[in-house]
Design an enzyme around this catalytic site. Structure first.
Site, PDB file in Angstrom:
ATOM      1  N   SER A 285       0.849  -1.183   0.000  1.00 38.24           N
ATOM      2  CA  SER A 285       0.000   0.000   0.000  1.00 38.24           C
ATOM      3  C   SER A 285       0.883   1.231   0.000  1.00 38.24           C
ATOM      4  O   SER A 285       1.929   1.253   0.645  1.00 38.24           O
ATOM      5  CB  SER A 285      -0.882  -0.017   1.251  1.00 38.24           C
ATOM      6  OG  SER A 285      -1.322   1.294   1.556  1.00 38.24           O
ATOM      7  N   LYS A 291       0.807  -3.123   5.004  1.00 35.46           N
ATOM      8  CA  LYS A 291      -0.055  -3.919   4.134  1.00 35.46           C
ATOM      9  C   LYS A 291       0.710  -4.805   3.161  1.00 35.46           C
ATOM     10  O   LYS A 291       1.726  -4.423   2.602  1.00 35.46           O
ATOM     11  CB  LYS A 291      -0.976  -3.011   3.297  1.00 35.46           C
ATOM     12  CG  LYS A 291      -2.061  -2.293   4.068  1.00 35.46           C
ATOM     13  CD  LYS A 291      -3.102  -3.223   4.684  1.00 35.46           C
ATOM     14  CE  LYS A 291      -3.957  -3.945   3.674  1.00 35.46           C
ATOM     15  NZ  LYS A 291      -4.839  -3.029   2.942  1.00 35.46           N
ATOM     16  N   TYR A 325     -21.345 -13.245 -45.224  1.00 41.22           N
ATOM     17  CA  TYR A 325     -20.389 -12.382 -44.537  1.00 41.22           C
ATOM     18  C   TYR A 325     -20.950 -10.980 -44.353  1.00 41.22           C
ATOM     19  O   TYR A 325     -21.632 -10.452 -45.224  1.00 41.22           O
ATOM     20  CB  TYR A 325     -19.062 -12.310 -45.314  1.00 41.22           C
ATOM     21  CG  TYR A 325     -18.062 -11.379 -44.656  1.00 41.22           C
ATOM     22  CD1 TYR A 325     -17.237 -11.836 -43.642  1.00 41.22           C
ATOM     23  CD2 TYR A 325     -17.997 -10.027 -45.005  1.00 41.22           C
ATOM     24  CE1 TYR A 325     -16.350 -10.973 -42.995  1.00 41.22           C
ATOM     25  CE2 TYR A 325     -17.118  -9.166 -44.366  1.00 41.22           C
ATOM     26  CZ  TYR A 325     -16.296  -9.650 -43.363  1.00 41.22           C
ATOM     27  OH  TYR A 325     -15.429  -8.798 -42.728  1.00 41.22           O
TER      28      TYR A 325
HETATM   29  N1  ARG Z   1     -10.876  -7.408 -42.239  1.00 41.33           N
HETATM   30  C1  ARG Z   1     -12.009  -8.181 -42.628  1.00 41.33           C
HETATM   31  C2  ARG Z   1     -12.523  -8.996 -41.416  1.00 41.33           C
HETATM   32  O1  ARG Z   1     -11.837  -9.068 -40.476  1.00 41.33           O
HETATM   33  C3  ARG Z   1     -11.616  -9.117 -43.705  1.00 41.33           C
HETATM   34  C4  ARG Z   1     -12.737  -9.540 -44.579  1.00 41.33           C
HETATM   35  C5  ARG Z   1     -13.208  -8.409 -45.401  1.00 41.33           C
HETATM   36  N2  ARG Z   1     -14.178  -8.819 -46.330  1.00 41.33           N
HETATM   37  C6  ARG Z   1     -14.958  -7.958 -46.993  1.00 41.33           C
HETATM   38  N3  ARG Z   1     -15.815  -8.463 -47.824  1.00 41.33           N
HETATM   39  N4  ARG Z   1     -14.838  -6.685 -46.851  1.00 41.33           N
HETATM   40  O2  ARG Z   1     -13.594  -9.528 -41.423  1.00 41.33           O
END
Ligand code: ARG
Length: 472
Positions: A285, A291, A325
């Site tokens: 401390s 402490k 994605y």
């Molecule tokens: N930096 C991106 C990620 O981590 C990579 C993939 C990018 N893909 C895209 N269609 N913009 O997900």
């Protein structure tokens, strides 16, 4: 003009703030090794499909290996346009080998690329965590070995319950960390499914043999990480379950570390005095000179918060994303890296702090009291034919009498015991022995010193076998 993979369709450049918002290179550069491993395999798959010549393949692989070295030796120079690890590597490849670099991305998308990188990274990280857990288990086993016969109070509801051994306490945590190790092994098996070749979302039309690709994708250490190929291209690029699973495993390990830490924080207080942490894993401390604080344990307990938080972060990111994605998925990385960094260091600290703690058997013994043998008394009545429920009630009355008279159970006169059960004699006082009590808890998994010693030996054997197996 900086190198941009997708600039062709755009009339005006990305705004500076948007660039900063979108760019991930500052954190996903950690995927460099994985990214290059995937790219080398991809170049070879392109050659096998006759989409590039063998010479072009060699050029690409040599260039990629040079970049691998630049990252490994921390001399990779980033450029302003490096959006993420994938664009950075491709930009550098172009500088090193010229226009043939433009052929590497044939039939591949960053979507299947990043999914592959993340799996490679997680496969490796899971193994590192398993090793960290093993070290912690070894430290706990070391203490269990020293303290197989050291008596201490066992608690429920944080009230003194029954005597146990400190070795038995140590082994409880060895069990928890073993389940964590197994969970990591399970999760790791599920990670070993290759997304590469799934393209942006629909698959690739250029004749790349994904099965052959999985079979020859080899890491710099010569390992074959993938045992199967992802069966659906949409799922392959959108799936981050494996990251969530790893984050769950981290959260669970963190929770176990936190529980262990909480025990040790209590045990190291002056009120308990059961253990003392080494100076190296404590702090002082700035105001109170006397402490010595168990900060290592408090941080283990505290950091479990962010481990749980990182899991919740990712699940929340994932839950609203439509197939396939979406850029949201880029948000998988920082929580993952944070959990891994937090835990890898945390496990090292935990192992060393456990290894170096000093137990105080005399303080543990001093915390035992006769009331903790009330169950043994009831068990004795059961052995003499009294139904347990009745025995429980009768011993309860004895405890009440003792409290009322301000004495301990063993100080009650024989008449008090005989009032409970007529054929009780002096031998009843032999029950007031904590060593005897733990020795009798010799069922499988019990706290009896012989069981604890057996368990320690079994763990040692298991760990030796694993060490030998991992060296083969
Ligand atoms: N930096 C991106 C990620 O981590 C990579 C993939 C990018 N893909 C895209 N269609 N913009 O997900």
């Amino acid at each position: 003009m900086s190198h941009q993979l997708w600039g062709g369709r755009f009339a005006t450049p990305t705004a500076a703030d948007m660039r900063q918002f979108n760019d991930s290179f500052r954190f996903d550069r950690r995927l460099a090794e994985a990214d290059i491993t995937g790219s080398v395999a991809w170049a070879q798959a392109l050659a096998a499909a006759h989409l590039i010549t063998d010479t072009e393949c060699d050029t690409l692989v040599q260039g990629l290996n040079l970049i691998r070295l630049e990252f490994a030796e921390d001399r990779f120079q980033s450029a302003p346009g490096d959006e993420d690890i994938h664009t950075a590597v491709e930009r550098r490849l172009l500088e090193l080998v010229g226009p043939v670099a433009g052929k590497l991305h044939t039939g591949r998308s960053r979507n299947d690329q990043v999914a592959t990188d993340m799996r490679l990274f997680c496969i490796d990280a899971a193994q590192t965590l398993q090793a960290g857990l093993s070290h912690l288990q070894q430290a706990l086993l070391h203490q269990a070995e020293q303290h197989a016969t050291t008596l201490m109070p066992g608690y429920t509801h944080l009230q003194r319950a029954q005597p146990i051994t400190f070795g038995h306490w140590c082994l409880a945590y060895v069990e928890m960390f073993e389940r964590d190790r197994q969970r990591l092994a399970d999760a790791r098996d599920r990670m070993r499914s290759l997304p590469l070749g799934a393209g942006a979302l629909a698959g690739n039309s250029l004749g790349v043999d994904r099965t052959a690709l999985a079979a020859q994708l080899v890491t710099a250490q010569g390992e074959l990480p993938f045992t199967t190929v992802a069966a659906n291209s949409l799922d392959a690029v959108a799936d981050r379950d494996f990251v969530a699973e790893l984050l769950f495993d981290c959260a669970m390990i963190g929770m176990h570390l936190s529980r262990m830490a909480e025990d040790l924080i209590l045990y190291s207080s002056a009120e308990y005095g059961f253990i003392e942490l080494a100076d190296e894993y404590s702090t002082g401390s700035s105001l109170m000179p006397q402490k010595k604080n168990p900060d290592s344990m408090e941080l283990l307990r505290g950091k479990s918060g962010r481990l749980i938080g990182n899991l919740v972060t990712l699940l929340t990111v994932l839950k609203g994303t439509p197939l396939a994605y979406n850029k949201d998925l880029q948000e998988d990385k920082e929580p993952l890296f944070d959990s891994l960094d937090t835990l890898q260091l945390g496990l090292r600290v935990a192992a060393a702090a456990v290894m170096t703690l000093v137990a105080h058997p005399e303080r543990m013994a001093a915390a035992l009291d006769d009331a903790m043998l009330a169950t043994d008394l009831a068990d004795e009545l059961v052995r003499r034919g009294v139904p347990f429920r009745e025995a429980h009630g009768k011993v309860g009355q004895l405890v009440r009498q003792a409290i009322a008279q301000g004495v301990s159970l063993r100080q009650l006169p024989l008449e008090a015991y005989q009032a409970v059960h007529t054929d009780l004699d002096q031998s009843i006082y032999a029950l007031f022995d904590f060593t005897r009590s733990v020795m009798h808890k010799n069922s499988l998994g019990g706290t009896a010193p012989e069981r604890v010693a057996e368990q320690v030996a079994a763990w040692r054997q298991r760990q030796n076998a694993e060490t030998i197996r991992s060296k083969v």
